[in-house]
Design an enzyme around this catalytic site. Structure first.
Site, PDB file in Angstrom:
ATOM      1  N   ASP A 127       7.530  -4.732  -5.172  1.00  0.00           N
ATOM      2  CA  ASP A 127       6.463  -3.874  -5.522  1.00  0.00           C
ATOM      3  C   ASP A 127       6.549  -2.742  -6.207  1.00  0.00           C
ATOM      4  O   ASP A 127       7.752  -2.410  -6.135  1.00  0.00           O
ATOM      5  CB  ASP A 127       6.040  -3.215  -3.787  1.00  0.00           C
ATOM      6  CG  ASP A 127       5.475  -4.471  -2.928  1.00  0.00           C
ATOM      7  OD1 ASP A 127       4.908  -5.373  -3.165  1.00  0.00           O
ATOM      8  OD2 ASP A 127       5.612  -4.061  -1.676  1.00  0.00           O
ATOM      9  N   GLU A 158      10.431  -0.313   4.446  1.00  0.00           N
ATOM     10  CA  GLU A 158       9.870  -1.178   3.386  1.00  0.00           C
ATOM     11  C   GLU A 158      10.447  -0.926   1.974  1.00  0.00           C
ATOM     12  O   GLU A 158      10.528  -1.745   0.988  1.00  0.00           O
ATOM     13  CB  GLU A 158       8.488  -0.949   3.412  1.00  0.00           C
ATOM     14  CG  GLU A 158       7.571  -1.685   2.462  1.00  0.00           C
ATOM     15  CD  GLU A 158       6.294  -1.066   2.193  1.00  0.00           C
ATOM     16  OE1 GLU A 158       6.093   0.327   2.131  1.00  0.00           O
ATOM     17  OE2 GLU A 158       5.285  -1.657   1.876  1.00  0.00           O
ATOM     18  N   ASP A 191       7.459   2.075   7.302  1.00  0.00           N
ATOM     19  CA  ASP A 191       6.783   2.020   5.968  1.00  0.00           C
ATOM     20  C   ASP A 191       6.590   3.469   5.548  1.00  0.00           C
ATOM     21  O   ASP A 191       5.716   4.209   6.193  1.00  0.00           O
ATOM     22  CB  ASP A 191       5.585   1.183   6.155  1.00  0.00           C
ATOM     23  CG  ASP A 191       4.494   1.360   4.832  1.00  0.00           C
ATOM     24  OD1 ASP A 191       5.013   2.098   3.772  1.00  0.00           O
ATOM     25  OD2 ASP A 191       3.580   0.902   4.698  1.00  0.00           O
ATOM     26  N   GLU A 237       4.444  -2.957   9.095  1.00  0.00           N
ATOM     27  CA  GLU A 237       2.892  -2.690   9.196  1.00  0.00           C
ATOM     28  C   GLU A 237       2.112  -3.004  10.347  1.00  0.00           C
ATOM     29  O   GLU A 237       1.477  -2.266  11.087  1.00  0.00           O
ATOM     30  CB  GLU A 237       2.260  -3.023   7.792  1.00  0.00           C
ATOM     31  CG  GLU A 237       2.841  -2.116   6.602  1.00  0.00           C
ATOM     32  CD  GLU A 237       2.300  -2.575   4.981  1.00  0.00           C
ATOM     33  OE1 GLU A 237       2.480  -3.957   5.032  1.00  0.00           O
ATOM     34  OE2 GLU A 237       1.922  -1.870   4.433  1.00  0.00           O
TER      35      GLU A 237
HETATM   36  O1  LIG Z   1      -4.783  -3.356  -3.186  1.00  0.00           O
HETATM   37  P1  LIG Z   1      -5.230  -4.137  -2.167  1.00  0.00           P
HETATM   38  O2  LIG Z   1      -4.950  -5.645  -2.073  1.00  0.00           O
HETATM   39  O3  LIG Z   1      -6.553  -4.134  -1.562  1.00  0.00           O
HETATM   40  O4  LIG Z   1      -4.016  -3.848  -0.653  1.00  0.00           O
HETATM   41  C1  LIG Z   1      -4.108  -2.718  -0.005  1.00  0.00           C
HETATM   42  C2  LIG Z   1      -3.413  -2.832   1.166  1.00  0.00           C
HETATM   43  O5  LIG Z   1      -2.061  -2.607   0.445  1.00  0.00           O
HETATM   44  C3  LIG Z   1      -1.383  -1.498   1.256  1.00  0.00           C
HETATM   45  O6  LIG Z   1      -1.514  -0.466   0.320  1.00  0.00           O
HETATM   46  C4  LIG Z   1       0.303  -1.766   1.206  1.00  0.00           C
HETATM   47  O7  LIG Z   1       0.902  -0.857   1.740  1.00  0.00           O
HETATM   48  P2  LIG Z   1       1.783  -0.139   0.708  1.00  0.00           P
HETATM   49  O8  LIG Z   1       1.294   0.802   0.101  1.00  0.00           O
HETATM   50  O9  LIG Z   1       2.805   0.556   1.691  1.00  0.00           O
HETATM   51  O10 LIG Z   1       2.616  -1.164  -0.250  1.00  0.00           O
HETATM   52  C5  LIG Z   1      -2.054  -1.336   2.468  1.00  0.00           C
HETATM   53  O11 LIG Z   1      -1.985   0.078   2.885  1.00  0.00           O
HETATM   54  C6  LIG Z   1      -3.455  -1.661   2.185  1.00  0.00           C
HETATM   55  O12 LIG Z   1      -4.227  -2.048   3.288  1.00  0.00           O
HETATM   56 MG   LIG Z   2       2.147  -0.139   3.546  1.00  0.00          MG
HETATM   57 MG   LIG Z   3       4.737   1.755   1.606  1.00  0.00          MG
END
Ligand SMILES: O=P(O)(O)OC[C@H]1O[C@](O)(COP(=O)(O)O)[C@@H](O)[C@@H]1O
Ligand SMILES: [Mg+2]
Ligand SMILES: [Mg+2]
Length: 330
Positions: free
Chosen positions: A50, A78, A97, A260
């Site tokens: 990521d 994370e 996270d 999460e």
């Molecule tokens: O951009 P997408 O695919 O809609 O994903 C959104 C999801 O990804 C996330 O941002 C993942 O979390 P991180 O920002 O901690 O990587 C969630 O908060 C959110 O629900």
């Molecule tokens: Mg997250």
């Molecule tokens: Mg995060």
């Protein structure tokens, strides 16, 4: 550590040092977020591939050092490849996270920190790779127009709000109960073409509104911050879905079990709702690897059960757009 960063009157004794550390780091982070600057600047990638933003790294450092001073034993983040032993004589294991919703940093939309606490065991594997039902506390901090914290110690959900004048989290609700009637769903609908048939059928039926089998109009939200969606659902009800889909790398959805989905599932169940991987309860599952992903559905009990039931329908029923689906009339 500051003398007081959170009202501890309702916090069980064994959790007070860790909650003080989380509140202290959360209050500091909320000041940094309000101040702004180049927090959304890309700085690299984490072990999971990521993209990392400056604020992801800053938040990770802030929580790790605050928790290290609070006598915790194990720390899994994370943003880190593997778990770290902060203090061999410490107690408790925390998975975090540090910054959730990092795609929203530049746009000034609510972001958060999610945490999950287990009893410490002799190794990091034994501390974290275990049934999520064994969590003993979990919660999140939301950095929104108001900074707030929701936390459970296994006996209901406590709601705290950060007092901006003193930097202390004040208790505002001792036992939050989620409303069970709301006609809102949250899903990233741009992935519609990649979803499985049962997920498409569920969303099709919501979109069909009064004219469809549910005979009800629905509203939709997508913030792309899990913490902000969880907060809205705890306060106002509704349902959230991040299912698995046909894109490469999304075979098990996007969100991580340990950092999460486990903690949000624990909070939601403690507030009277349910959380699943679309079929089975999240808390019945066991974490296999630190960064493992899972499809994730949570919210009002009736909606989470309904989504599981769509997975039991025969294929012909699921694929018939606006088919009778008599079972599912609202
Ligand atoms: O951009 P997408 O695919 O809609 O994903 C959104 C999801 O990804 C996330 O941002 C993942 O979390 P991180 O920002 O901690 O990587 C969630 O908060 C959110 O629900
Ligand atoms: Mg997250
Ligand atoms: Mg995060």
């Amino acid at each position: 550590m500051t003398a007081m960063s959170i009202d501890t009157t309702q916090i069980p004794g064994e959790f007070r040092p860790v909650m003080q550390a989380l509140a202290e780091a959360g209050a500091k982070l909320s000041v940094l977020i309000r101040r702004g600057g180049e927090l959304g600047r890309p700085v690299g990638t984490n072990s999971d591939g990521d993209g990392q933003k400056a604020l992801d790294v800053l938040a990770d450092d802030l929580f790790r050092s605050a928790l290290g001073r609070a006598g915790l034993r194990w720390f899994a983040s994370e943003e880190q490849d593997s778990a770290i032993e902060l203090n061999p004589s410490g107690r408790l294991a925390i998975a975090i996270d540090p910054l959730d919703g990092s795609s929203n940093i530049d746009t000034n939309v609510s972001i958060g920190t999610i945490f999950s606490i287990y009893p410490d065991e002799a190794t990091s594997e034994a501390s974290f790779l275990r049934p999520m039902r064994q969590q003993i506390a979990a919660g999140y901090i939301i950095y929104g127009p108001r900074c707030a914290m929701m936390v459970t110690f296994g006996d209901g959900v406590q709601h705290y709000a950060l007092d901006p004048d003193t930097g202390v989290f004040r208790l505002v609700e001792t036992r939050l109960v989620m409303p069970d009637c709301s006609f809102e769903f949250a899903i990233n609908a741009s992935n519609y073409r990649h979803w499985s048939r049962p997920i498409r059928a569920y969303i099709d039926d919501c979109l069909a509104g009064l004219d469809g089998p549910r005979e009800t109009n629905f509203n939709m939200r997508w913030i792309a911050s899990l913490v902000a969606e969880a907060h809205r659902i705890l306060i106002r009800g509704g349902v959230f879905l991040y299912p698995s889909d046909a894109r490469k790398g999304y075979e098990r959805g996007r969100l991580r079990m340990l950092y999460e989905c486990g903690p949000i599932a624990f909070l939601i169940e403690q507030a009277g709702g349910q959380a699943s991987d679309a079929c089975e309860p999240i808390l019945m599952q066991t974490v296999g690897t630190l960064h493992q992903r899972t499809p994730f559905v949570f919210g009002s009990t009736e909606k989470v059960a309904r989504i599981a039931a769509y997975h039991d329908l025969p294929d012909t029923e699921v694929s018939a757009l606006f088919g009778n689906r008599g079972l599912f009339r609202a």
